[in-house]
Write an enzyme that holds these catalytic residues in place. Structure first.
Site, PDB file in Angstrom:
ATOM      1  N   ASP A  56      77.559 -11.592-104.189  1.00  0.00           N
ATOM      2  CA  ASP A  56      76.325 -10.968-103.299  1.00  0.00           C
ATOM      3  C   ASP A  56      76.132  -9.557-103.842  1.00  0.00           C
ATOM      4  OD1 ASP A  56      75.480 -11.515-100.055  1.00  0.00           O
ATOM      5  OD2 ASP A  56      75.495  -9.438-100.685  1.00  0.00           O
ATOM      6  N   ASP A  82      73.388  -8.317-108.687  1.00  0.00           N
ATOM      7  CA  ASP A  82      71.827  -8.423-107.868  1.00  0.00           C
ATOM      8  C   ASP A  82      71.064  -9.229-108.741  1.00  0.00           C
ATOM      9  OD1 ASP A  82      69.203  -7.417-107.466  1.00  0.00           O
ATOM     10  OD2 ASP A  82      69.706  -5.279-107.680  1.00  0.00           O
ATOM     11  N   VAL A  83      70.512 -10.081-108.133  1.00  0.00           N
ATOM     12  CA  VAL A  83      69.890 -11.245-108.625  1.00  0.00           C
ATOM     13  C   VAL A  83      68.564 -10.776-109.394  1.00  0.00           C
ATOM     14  CG1 VAL A  83      70.690 -13.031-107.052  1.00  0.00           C
ATOM     15  CG2 VAL A  83      68.596 -11.957-106.329  1.00  0.00           C
ATOM     16  N   ASN A 109      71.645 -18.756-102.317  1.00  0.00           N
ATOM     17  CA  ASN A 109      71.222 -18.471-100.626  1.00  0.00           C
ATOM     18  C   ASN A 109      70.734 -17.003-100.825  1.00  0.00           C
ATOM     19  OD1 ASN A 109      71.358 -18.847 -97.604  1.00  0.00           O
ATOM     20  ND2 ASN A 109      72.641 -16.858 -98.266  1.00  0.00           N
ATOM     21  N   SER A 164      63.365 -22.704 -97.170  1.00  0.00           N
ATOM     22  CA  SER A 164      62.995 -22.403 -95.704  1.00  0.00           C
ATOM     23  C   SER A 164      61.844 -23.341 -95.001  1.00  0.00           C
ATOM     24  CB  SER A 164      62.555 -20.933 -95.548  1.00  0.00           C
ATOM     25  OG  SER A 164      62.087 -20.854 -94.198  1.00  0.00           O
ATOM     26  N   TYR A 176      57.317 -14.236 -98.157  1.00  0.00           N
ATOM     27  CA  TYR A 176      58.422 -14.869 -97.911  1.00  0.00           C
ATOM     28  C   TYR A 176      57.961 -16.440 -98.130  1.00  0.00           C
ATOM     29  CZ  TYR A 176      62.655 -16.962 -95.578  1.00  0.00           C
ATOM     30  OH  TYR A 176      63.734 -17.516 -95.408  1.00  0.00           O
ATOM     31  N   LYS A 180      59.230 -18.790-100.944  1.00  0.00           N
ATOM     32  CA  LYS A 180      59.945 -20.054-100.582  1.00  0.00           C
ATOM     33  C   LYS A 180      59.446 -21.372-100.740  1.00  0.00           C
ATOM     34  CE  LYS A 180      63.917 -18.066 -99.072  1.00  0.00           C
ATOM     35  NZ  LYS A 180      65.237 -18.354 -99.821  1.00  0.00           N
TER      36      LYS A 180
END
Length: 279
Positions: A56, A82-83, A109, A164, A176, A180
């Protein structure tokens, strides 16, 4: 049954991931009540026998997840990453490979919406849109990239991306929804391209789930009582209740384990029937 880490709805005595190594990115969670999707998935995988690397951006939260898992007698390490930083993702996959010798499951996730400044397209800022893209889509894509380099060499593996239900249904915020939906397209592409290597790639589309990110963030952002946010969301679900992080984790477990050995490229809705009326 109470939603507790000791014997929550995600508890079983099965070993469907016995001996496997799972990297769960987004295994921490923000402030709020209950369990987040990433934490529940990490715990679910561990309970099924996987050795888990809980990752995370918030290293302390990832460490809390790992501590919960170890308290149940299972194996888990934690790592901050950190992605949006490619080097961090390289380091994560290297940790799993060097520690346990393999990488069998990657669970992505990651996702941000309101907390990242999401809004209608006519109102969103360039900075907010770019940041949400870097986290939701690019972060998922590059995590897959570095996991696939290991999985292709060993000619096996399973990737579970968390998209999502907003990708297919009505959702008011531009970044978003767009990112997604792109995760679904990415999943399908990777499933097709990596099937010859024995790698399966699927995604889960959670609907209205009661998590700190989904409920508590909205309550804070909109300055509304948590109970009001919950009631408004429940009213939209045909089953008459919100899902929990364990519902999402159970779906992810199915896609990650050999029960789904002939399943790849699917987008699995976990939404209590809400998308049936697209409302």
């Amino acid at each position: 049954m109470a939603d507790s880490p000791e014997r929550g709805p995600g508890w079983t005595a099965g070993k469907r991931l016995d001996g496997k190594v799972a990297v769960v990115i987004g295994a921490g969670q923000g402030a709020g009540e209950g369990f987040g999707n990433g934490r529940a998935a990490a715990m679910r995988y561990a309970r099924e026998g996987a050795r888990v690397l809980a990752v995370d951006r918030n290293g302390e939260s990832a460490a809390e997840t790992a501590a919960l898992i170890r308290a149940e007698g299972f194996e888990c390490l934690s790592q901050a990453a950190d992605v949006t930083r490619d080097a961090d993702l390289v380091a994560v996959m290297a940790t799993a490979k060097q520690t346990w010798g393999t990488l069998d499951v990657l669970h992505n996730n990651v996702g941000v919406s309101l907390a990242g400044g999401d809004a209608e397209l006519t109102e969103i800022t360039e900075e907010a849109f770019d940041n949400i893209y870097r986290i939701n889509l690019r972060g998922t894509a590059f995590a897959c990239k570095h996991a696939l380099l290991i999985m292709r060499e060993q000619r096996s593996g399973a990737i579970v991306n968390i998209s999502s239900a907003a990708a297919t249904g009505r959702y008011p915020y531009a970044a978003y929804k767009a990112t997604k939906a792109a995760v679904v397209a990415l999943t399908e592409q990777l499933a097709l391209q990596n099937a010859p290597y024995g790698i399966r790639v699927n995604c889960v589309l959670p609907g209205l789930i009661s998590t700190p990110m989904a409920v508590d963030t909205r309550a804070r952002t909109w300055n509304q009582p948590r109970e009001q946010v919950l009631a408004e969301r429940v009213a939209k679900v045909p089953l008459g209740k919100l899902g929990t992080a364990w519902d999402v984790a159970n779906a992810a477990l199915f896609l990650a384990c050999d029960d789904a050995a002939f399943v790849t490229g699917v987008s699995l809705l976990v939404d209590g029937g809400r998308m049936l009326n697209r409302s």
